[in-house]
Design a protein around this motif. Structure first.
Motif, PDB file in Angstrom:
ATOM      1  N   GLY A 184       0.773  -1.237   0.161  1.00 37.22           N
ATOM      2  CA  GLY A 184       0.053  -0.134  -0.129  1.00 37.22           C
ATOM      3  C   GLY A 184       0.915   1.273  -0.033  1.00 37.22           C
ATOM      4  O   GLY A 184       0.620   2.072  -0.516  1.00 37.22           O
ATOM      5  N   LEU A 185       1.738   1.190   1.170  1.00 34.15           N
ATOM      6  CA  LEU A 185       2.854   2.464   1.005  1.00 34.15           C
ATOM      7  C   LEU A 185       3.370   2.641  -0.467  1.00 34.15           C
ATOM      8  O   LEU A 185       3.429   3.718  -1.013  1.00 34.15           O
ATOM      9  CB  LEU A 185       3.509   2.375   2.089  1.00 34.15           C
ATOM     10  CG  LEU A 185       4.690   3.666   2.264  1.00 34.15           C
ATOM     11  CD1 LEU A 185       3.847   4.949   2.364  1.00 34.15           C
ATOM     12  CD2 LEU A 185       5.465   3.433   3.287  1.00 34.15           C
ATOM     13  N   ARG A 190       4.204   5.443  -5.842  1.00 39.61           N
ATOM     14  CA  ARG A 190       4.258   5.354  -7.184  1.00 39.61           C
ATOM     15  C   ARG A 190       3.263   6.210  -8.000  1.00 39.61           C
ATOM     16  O   ARG A 190       3.612   6.544  -9.316  1.00 39.61           O
ATOM     17  CB  ARG A 190       4.229   3.874  -7.847  1.00 39.61           C
ATOM     18  CG  ARG A 190       5.278   2.679  -7.291  1.00 39.61           C
ATOM     19  CD  ARG A 190       5.225   1.348  -8.022  1.00 39.61           C
ATOM     20  NE  ARG A 190       6.361   0.608  -7.510  1.00 39.61           N
ATOM     21  CZ  ARG A 190       6.143  -0.260  -6.528  1.00 39.61           C
ATOM     22  NH1 ARG A 190       4.897  -0.181  -5.890  1.00 39.61           N
ATOM     23  NH2 ARG A 190       7.132  -1.074  -6.177  1.00 39.61           N
ATOM     24  N   THR A 191       2.161   6.144  -7.232  1.00 35.81           N
ATOM     25  CA  THR A 191       1.096   6.701  -7.996  1.00 35.81           C
ATOM     26  C   THR A 191       0.902   8.108  -7.828  1.00 35.81           C
ATOM     27  O   THR A 191       1.112   9.260  -8.684  1.00 35.81           O
ATOM     28  CB  THR A 191      -0.339   6.035  -7.691  1.00 35.81           C
ATOM     29  OG1 THR A 191      -0.598   6.027  -6.238  1.00 35.81           O
ATOM     30  CG2 THR A 191      -0.388   4.590  -8.359  1.00 35.81           C
ATOM     31  N   LEU A 195       6.929   8.266  -8.329  1.00 35.59           N
ATOM     32  CA  LEU A 195       8.283   8.105  -7.964  1.00 35.59           C
ATOM     33  C   LEU A 195       8.704   6.948  -8.702  1.00 35.59           C
ATOM     34  O   LEU A 195       7.913   5.967  -8.936  1.00 35.59           O
ATOM     35  CB  LEU A 195       8.686   8.272  -6.627  1.00 35.59           C
ATOM     36  CG  LEU A 195       8.330   9.319  -5.699  1.00 35.59           C
ATOM     37  CD1 LEU A 195       8.619   9.076  -4.374  1.00 35.59           C
ATOM     38  CD2 LEU A 195       8.982  10.498  -6.098  1.00 35.59           C
ATOM     39  N   ALA A 196       9.928   6.970  -9.338  1.00 40.12           N
ATOM     40  CA  ALA A 196      10.458   5.730  -9.760  1.00 40.12           C
ATOM     41  C   ALA A 196      11.490   4.925  -8.746  1.00 40.12           C
ATOM     42  O   ALA A 196      11.764   5.523  -7.713  1.00 40.12           O
ATOM     43  CB  ALA A 196      11.443   5.916 -10.849  1.00 40.12           C
ATOM     44  N   GLU A 197      11.874   3.815  -9.040  1.00 43.23           N
ATOM     45  CA  GLU A 197      12.615   2.871  -8.290  1.00 43.23           C
ATOM     46  C   GLU A 197      12.322   2.888  -6.812  1.00 43.23           C
ATOM     47  O   GLU A 197      12.988   2.936  -5.754  1.00 43.23           O
ATOM     48  CB  GLU A 197      14.094   3.495  -8.332  1.00 43.23           C
ATOM     49  CG  GLU A 197      14.568   3.496  -9.679  1.00 43.23           C
ATOM     50  CD  GLU A 197      16.047   4.119  -9.732  1.00 43.23           C
ATOM     51  OE1 GLU A 197      16.671   4.382  -8.614  1.00 43.23           O
ATOM     52  OE2 GLU A 197      16.537   4.421 -10.786  1.00 43.23           O
ATOM     53  N   SER A 268      10.879   4.317  -0.110  1.00 40.24           N
ATOM     54  CA  SER A 268      11.618   5.493  -0.753  1.00 40.24           C
ATOM     55  C   SER A 268      11.695   5.170  -2.456  1.00 40.24           C
ATOM     56  O   SER A 268      11.083   4.275  -2.859  1.00 40.24           O
ATOM     57  CB  SER A 268      12.951   5.537  -0.489  1.00 40.24           C
ATOM     58  OG  SER A 268      13.884   4.424  -0.936  1.00 40.24           O
ATOM     59  N   GLY A 269      11.691   6.495  -3.015  1.00 39.39           N
ATOM     60  CA  GLY A 269      11.731   6.436  -4.298  1.00 39.39           C
ATOM     61  C   GLY A 269      12.421   7.613  -5.026  1.00 39.39           C
ATOM     62  O   GLY A 269      12.753   8.803  -4.404  1.00 39.39           O
TER      63      GLY A 269
END
Length: 276
Positions: A184-185, A190-191, A195-197, A268-269
């Motif tokens: 969920g986090l 991402r949405t 964020l990537a990675e 993280s992202g």
């Protein structure tokens, strides 16, 4: 953007309670700080923003790594403490989802449990991304659900005393909530954060304290649990305390210390674009 009822309730819950927080829950929340800074890539020379800084534990740790630190919190009492903890840092009163910084200002943006205390988590993620430069990283912690046994202790005492959450303490709006799980986090980063990675890990530890210290924060009204504890007057607070004393025996060692298992999620992202 208008303040939500949840945000307004949070402001009331934390007003003037920096010292009470630091002496109890603040020590608990410090456990995740090194991993949080590692996940955000905080090192010497990095321009770092600590959102929801509280009494400044994360900001001070980032400064100790040689980072150039800015920090914000919605509660002026917290900001005063953080400014003392990190002399020379840019520490301001500000609340998500609006931050007083230009686009792409920071190499790294961190928030230790701040998402637990905002009424619009998705808008908050978008704002954190906005102030992070391309190639920079955002790192956040939240409490996992279901709660670990040590984290659940105070809530169990409240329920055992027959006390429910009062109407003046609104929960997060259902349309704003998200699963407090790794998936969920990570999905939120991402949405909403785009964020990537994205990476997410569970962090588990045993927090050592005493029954007296652990009760002192809620009895002073710290956080939502504290607001519930004090919401019905002194007689009900005492009833909850008695239930807490009974339940705390499950976690009390031979030396009289409480050993409280806790679990948090760290995600993280990276903001897409050129290297930071």
């Amino acid at each position: 953007m208008a303040q939500t009822p949840f945000d307004a309730s949070e402001r009331r819950a934390w007003a003037g309670r920096a010292a009470a927080y630091a002496d109890g829950f603040g020590r608990l929340c410090a456990y995740t700080v090194p991993r949080l800074l590692d996940a955000a890539g905080v090192d010497a020379g990095a321009r770092v923003l600590d959102v929801g800084t509280g009494t400044g534990t994360v900001a001070a740790a980032a400064a100790a790594r040689g980072a150039r630190v800015s920090a914000v919190d919605a509660e002026p009492d917290m900001v005063r403490c953080a400014a003392q903890a990190v002399p020379g840092a840019d520490v301001r009163v500000a609340a998500l989802p609006r931050l007083p910084f230009p686009d792409g200002e920071f190499h790294s943006v961190v928030g230790n449990f701040v998402l637990n205390h905002v009424g619009r988590p998705r808008a908050a993620l978008a704002e954190l991304r906005r102030v992070t430069r391309p190639g920079g990283r955002v790192a956040l912690t939240i409490w996992a659900a279901p709660a670990a046994p040590g984290q659940a202790l105070l809530g169990r005492a409240v329920r055992a005393a027959g006390v429910s959450r009062p109407a003046e303490l609104p929960a997060l709006a259902p349309e704003e909530d998200f699963p407090r799980t790794g998936e969920g986090l990570a999905g939120l980063l991402r949405t909403a954060g785009r964020l990537a990675e994205v990476r997410c890990a569970a962090l588990s530890w045993e927090h050592r304290t005493t029954p007296e210290e652990w009760w002192r924060g809620p009895a002073a009204g710290v956080a939502t649990i504290g607001q519930v504890v004090i919401s019905r007057g002194a007689d009900v607070t005492e009833r909850i305390r008695r239930q807490f004393a009974v339940l705390a025996r499950e976690f009390t060692g031979p030396d009289g210390e409480l050993v409280l298992p806790h679990t948090a999620l760290l995600a993280s992202g990276r903001v897409a674009g050129a290297g930071a």
